[in-house]
Design an enzyme around this catalytic site. Structure first.
Site, short mmCIF file in Angstrom:
data_model
loop_
_atom_site.label_atom_id
_atom_site.label_comp_id
_atom_site.label_asym_id
_atom_site.label_seq_id
_atom_site.Cartn_x
_atom_site.Cartn_y
_atom_site.Cartn_z
N SER A 1 0.83 -1.20 0.00
CA SER A 1 0.00 0.00 0.00
C SER A 1 0.86 1.25 0.00
O SER A 1 1.63 1.51 0.93
CB SER A 1 -0.92 0.01 1.22
OG SER A 1 -1.59 1.26 1.26
N HIS B 1 -1.11 -1.11 -4.37
CA HIS B 1 -2.41 -0.80 -3.76
C HIS B 1 -2.45 0.71 -3.50
O HIS B 1 -1.58 1.25 -2.80
CB HIS B 1 -2.60 -1.59 -2.47
CG HIS B 1 -3.95 -1.43 -1.87
ND1 HIS B 1 -5.06 -2.14 -2.30
CD2 HIS B 1 -4.39 -0.64 -0.87
CE1 HIS B 1 -6.12 -1.79 -1.58
NE2 HIS B 1 -5.74 -0.88 -0.71
N ASP C 1 -4.64 3.85 -2.16
CA ASP C 1 -5.77 4.20 -1.31
C ASP C 1 -6.21 5.64 -1.52
O ASP C 1 -5.45 6.57 -1.24
CB ASP C 1 -5.38 4.02 0.17
CG ASP C 1 -5.28 2.57 0.57
OD1 ASP C 1 -6.24 1.82 0.32
OD2 ASP C 1 -4.24 2.18 1.13
N MET D 1 -8.79 8.49 -0.32
CA MET D 1 -9.67 8.84 0.81
C MET D 1 -10.14 10.28 0.66
O MET D 1 -9.33 11.17 0.39
CB MET D 1 -8.89 8.71 2.12
CG MET D 1 -8.30 7.33 2.33
SD MET D 1 -7.36 7.28 3.86
CE MET D 1 -6.84 5.57 3.86
N HIS E 1 -8.21 1.60 -4.54
CA HIS E 1 -9.23 1.37 -3.51
C HIS E 1 -9.87 2.71 -3.18
O HIS E 1 -9.24 3.55 -2.53
CB HIS E 1 -8.53 0.74 -2.30
CG HIS E 1 -9.41 0.52 -1.12
ND1 HIS E 1 -8.90 0.24 0.14
CD2 HIS E 1 -10.76 0.54 -0.97
CE1 HIS E 1 -9.90 0.09 1.00
NE2 HIS E 1 -11.03 0.28 0.35
N MET F 1 -12.08 4.97 -1.18
CA MET F 1 -12.80 5.18 0.08
C MET F 1 -13.42 6.56 0.01
O MET F 1 -13.02 7.50 0.71
CB MET F 1 -11.83 5.05 1.27
CG MET F 1 -11.45 3.60 1.54
SD MET F 1 -9.92 3.46 2.49
CE MET F 1 -8.74 3.55 1.15
N MET G 1 -12.18 -5.50 4.39
CA MET G 1 -11.43 -4.59 5.27
C MET G 1 -11.22 -5.28 6.61
O MET G 1 -12.18 -5.68 7.27
CB MET G 1 -12.19 -3.28 5.48
CG MET G 1 -12.26 -2.38 4.26
SD MET G 1 -10.68 -2.05 3.44
CE MET G 1 -9.72 -1.34 4.78
N GLY H 1 -9.23 4.13 6.70
CA GLY H 1 -8.89 5.52 6.98
C GLY H 1 -7.41 5.71 7.29
O GLY H 1 -6.87 6.77 7.00
N GLY I 1 -3.33 3.73 7.87
CA GLY I 1 -2.44 2.58 7.87
C GLY I 1 -2.02 2.26 9.30
O GLY I 1 -2.28 3.04 10.22
N ASP J 1 -7.35 -6.34 3.53
CA ASP J 1 -6.72 -5.02 3.59
C ASP J 1 -6.73 -4.48 5.02
O ASP J 1 -7.79 -4.12 5.55
CB ASP J 1 -7.48 -4.08 2.65
CG ASP J 1 -6.81 -2.72 2.51
OD1 ASP J 1 -5.72 -2.53 3.07
OD2 ASP J 1 -7.40 -1.85 1.84
C1 DX5 Z 1 -6.75 1.51 5.21
C2 DX5 Z 1 -6.25 1.28 3.81
C3 DX5 Z 1 -5.21 0.24 3.73
C4 DX5 Z 1 -3.95 0.57 4.47
C5 DX5 Z 1 -3.37 -0.71 4.96
O1 DX5 Z 1 -7.83 2.37 5.17
O2 DX5 Z 1 -7.31 0.86 2.96
O3 DX5 Z 1 -4.91 -0.12 2.39
O4 DX5 Z 1 -3.00 1.25 3.68
O5 DX5 Z 1 -2.30 -0.38 5.75
P1 DX5 Z 1 -1.67 -1.38 6.83
O6 DX5 Z 1 -1.15 -2.56 6.08
O7 DX5 Z 1 -0.62 -0.52 7.43
O8 DX5 Z 1 -2.76 -1.76 7.80
ZN ZN Z 2 -6.79 -0.06 0.94
#
Ligand code: DX5
Ligand code: ZN
Length: 223
Positions: free
Chosen positions: A8, A33, A35, A37, A66, A68, A137, A142, A144, A175
């Site tokens: 990610s 990946h 993300d 947001m 992805h 969000m 999920m 939101g 990492g 994820d």
């Molecule tokens: C969270 C994201 C994830 C995140 C995962 O909202 O969708 O993709 O980057 O990060 P880790 O692996 O640090 O939990």
């Molecule tokens: Zn993600």
């Protein structure tokens, strides 16, 4: 099929994004990946089209985007243009999910649906045949670096059983909170795409961490 690893970018160093993209290019990772947001669907804002396009410019592997964001239908074409190969929307953000999935495919991308930790996979029963990927999920989206939610295992198993006849090639992505401590158990349960942000980028050697995640011994005897 061997499980896929999708590091990610959220946990990358944004001041050195090209360096981190090249690291992933040269690693055992399978996808990027990405993300997105919006600060409304989730309590955080990440980045949008210019950064996604910049990643695409250097990426030699598919972009797994992805979303969000609320009302993702507004932006499907722009994410296609920014370089998305796989585009995933949240079931909780789509009023007409079937239409959204069809539109993503129509644009030439693989289509995914993501479900939050509280959303039952049974809600996917009537869309499962139409999607390429389901993203489970395993943290509240939101941020990492959060702690993995253990209930995810039973969701993977249930989803794998549900998809067996109607969509045997379904990609089940997990994820959030994935690392060397749980990846083998997740693959054994039926997951085949593993996202890893913090586990990769907080490692002393991110490239060898990706290799560890990719080449983890999976004990098939207990499946
Ligand atoms: C969270 C994201 C994830 C995140 C995962 O909202 O969708 O993709 O980057 O990060 P880790 O692996 O640090 O939990
Ligand atoms: Zn993600």
């Amino acid at each position: 099929m061997k499980h896929l690893i999708a590091p990610s970018i959220l946990s990358a160093d944004f001041a050195n994004i090209q360096r981190d993209v090249e690291m992933i290019n040269n690693s055992d990772a399978d996808w990027f990946h990405v993300d997105i947001m919006d600060g409304v669907f989730v309590p955080n804002i990440s980045f949008g089209f210019p950064v996604t396009s910049a990643i695409k410019k250097h990426a030699k592997k598919p972009l797994d985007v992805h979303l969000m964001i609320v009302d993702p239908d507004r932006y499907l074409e722009q994410f296609k243009n920014a370089g998305a190969d796989i585009l995933t929307v949240h079931i909780e953000a789509c009023t007409h999910l079937h239409r959204t999935i069809a539109a993503i495919k129509q644009l030439g991308m693989k289509a995914g649906v993501a479900v939050n930790p509280h959303t039952s996979v049974s809600q996917l029963e009537d869309i499962i045949a139409d999607v390429d990927l389901v993203c489970l999920m395993s943290v509240n989206p939101g941020f990492g670096g959060q702690k993995f939610i253990e209930n995810t295992y039973q969701k993977i198993k249930k989803l794998r059983a549900m998809s067996k006849d109607v969509n045997p090639g379904l990609l089940i992505e997990v994820d959030g909170g994935v690392g060397t401590h749980n990846i083998a158990a997740l693959v054994q349960a039926g997951a085949n795409v593993l996202v890893a942000g913090n586990a990769v980028f907080a490692a002393a050697d991110p490239k060898s961490m990706i290799s560890d995640l990719k080449n983890m011994q999976i004990d098939t005897l207990t499946v």
